[in-house]
Design a protein around this motif. Sequence first.
Motif, short mmCIF file in Angstrom:
data_model
loop_
_atom_site.label_atom_id
_atom_site.label_comp_id
_atom_site.label_asym_id
_atom_site.label_seq_id
_atom_site.Cartn_x
_atom_site.Cartn_y
_atom_site.Cartn_z
N SER A 236 0.81 -1.22 0.00
CA SER A 236 0.00 0.00 0.00
C SER A 236 0.85 1.27 0.00
O SER A 236 0.40 2.32 -0.48
CB SER A 236 -0.94 0.01 1.21
N LEU A 237 2.07 1.19 0.53
CA LEU A 237 2.93 2.36 0.55
C LEU A 237 3.33 2.81 -0.85
O LEU A 237 3.80 3.93 -1.04
CB LEU A 237 4.18 2.08 1.39
N MET A 238 3.18 1.93 -1.83
CA MET A 238 3.48 2.30 -3.21
C MET A 238 2.52 3.38 -3.72
O MET A 238 2.74 3.96 -4.79
CB MET A 238 3.39 1.07 -4.12
N LEU A 239 1.46 3.64 -2.97
CA LEU A 239 0.56 4.74 -3.32
C LEU A 239 1.30 6.06 -3.44
O LEU A 239 0.97 6.90 -4.28
CB LEU A 239 -0.53 4.89 -2.25
N ILE A 240 2.29 6.24 -2.58
CA ILE A 240 2.96 7.55 -2.51
C ILE A 240 3.64 7.91 -3.83
O ILE A 240 3.31 8.94 -4.44
CB ILE A 240 3.96 7.57 -1.33
N PRO A 241 4.59 7.11 -4.34
CA PRO A 241 5.21 7.49 -5.61
C PRO A 241 4.25 7.45 -6.79
O PRO A 241 4.36 8.26 -7.73
CB PRO A 241 6.34 6.47 -5.78
N LEU A 288 -1.91 13.58 0.21
CA LEU A 288 -0.83 12.61 0.23
C LEU A 288 0.17 12.95 1.34
O LEU A 288 0.71 12.05 2.00
CB LEU A 288 -0.12 12.58 -1.12
N ILE A 289 0.38 14.24 1.57
CA ILE A 289 1.21 14.65 2.71
C ILE A 289 0.56 14.18 4.01
O ILE A 289 1.23 13.67 4.92
CB ILE A 289 1.39 16.18 2.71
N GLY A 290 -0.76 14.34 4.09
CA GLY A 290 -1.48 13.86 5.27
C GLY A 290 -1.36 12.36 5.44
O GLY A 290 -1.21 11.85 6.57
N PHE A 291 -1.42 11.62 4.33
CA PHE A 291 -1.27 10.17 4.36
C PHE A 291 0.10 9.78 4.92
O PHE A 291 0.21 8.91 5.80
CB PHE A 291 -1.44 9.63 2.94
#
Length: 367
Positions: A236-241, A288-291
């Motif tokens: 799920s962390l791949m959401l960021i890039p 996304l910063i909040g995430f």
Amino acid sequence: MVHVEVSSPAVAETGPGAKPHFIERVPGLLVVLALAAAAVPLGRLVPVIGGPVFGIVLGVLAGVLVPALRGSWARPGYEFASKTLLQLSIVVLGTGLSLQQVVKVGGDSLPVMLGTLTVALGGAWLFGRLLGVRGDTQTLIGVGTAICGASAIAAATAAIGAKRSSVAYALATIFTFNVVAVLAFPPLGHLLGLDAQAFGLWAGTAINDTSSVVAAGYTYSQAAGDQALVVKLTRSLMLIPIVIGLVILKSRREARTATAVGKADSMGTASGVGTGRLPWRRMVPLFLIGFMLAATLRSLGVVPTAWQESLSLVGTFLITSALVAIGLSMRPSELRKAGWRPLALGALLWASVALSSLGLQLLTGTL
């Protein structure tokens, strides 16, 4: 964002392009929250479907059966829910991720996760072109398959402002193959003789939504379920890039379009349009910063483990509310236009990711 023009007198008085006052959003928001309050319990009763899918279905049905719900009086609330609540849901869902869990996955698992991510995104581009599924639908199905189903679709929608019909098609596709995976993966795993770690890695990389990963993993064994869940959360962390990349691509495409229009009007770049430079706020959306901040707080222990169940429920309710609003704003004709092709794209991507996950495990020696 789902853009809906508002024609009510109260909104028109604020001037063109002005945001509606909060009081104008209340009627539509009440409709959205009422339907979401019904969809979330349904999703908990049938987790393989989930609240978000129930939400968009109930929204579409309500709009068809009660046409008055599509009136201009409700539109400001729908627009607020489909944008702001959608972005807020991503922030809240970030509290379920711990960076320590990423470390626990181990170096052996990362090549498989990154490989399946590449296969899903590359396959979406290739098969989408071959099938004629382009634009938002292609992007959302690819991102949903590559990362984490409905949550990834929500994040991508918030980033690129995808069309309502594209969101519906992507969710329907993800749901279909989640059900297939939950039913098929455990017996296939036993047939292939996979141990708990191998099956957990397979389920965590090749099944989309977290609820479906959990269902398949723990059906196989307790150890397989634990492994699958950690892999899924890391994935799920791949959401960021991915979201940052989508925002940059969308902004550059808009800049090129604006530049072309400017040249056609003999205006050039005198107004500063089309310089190709993106401010950091556009490259990294606030949600996304909040995430990332939420995930960091979880990792530091600021967000207690005891809060996880409640925060997960809040996040699910928010994303379900956003999808209810999208469903309420849709027209059935929007769904009929694309036909069978999005589902075919989802099938090809799902099969490609499932096979590549097993193949990469063989290549890396984890199988």
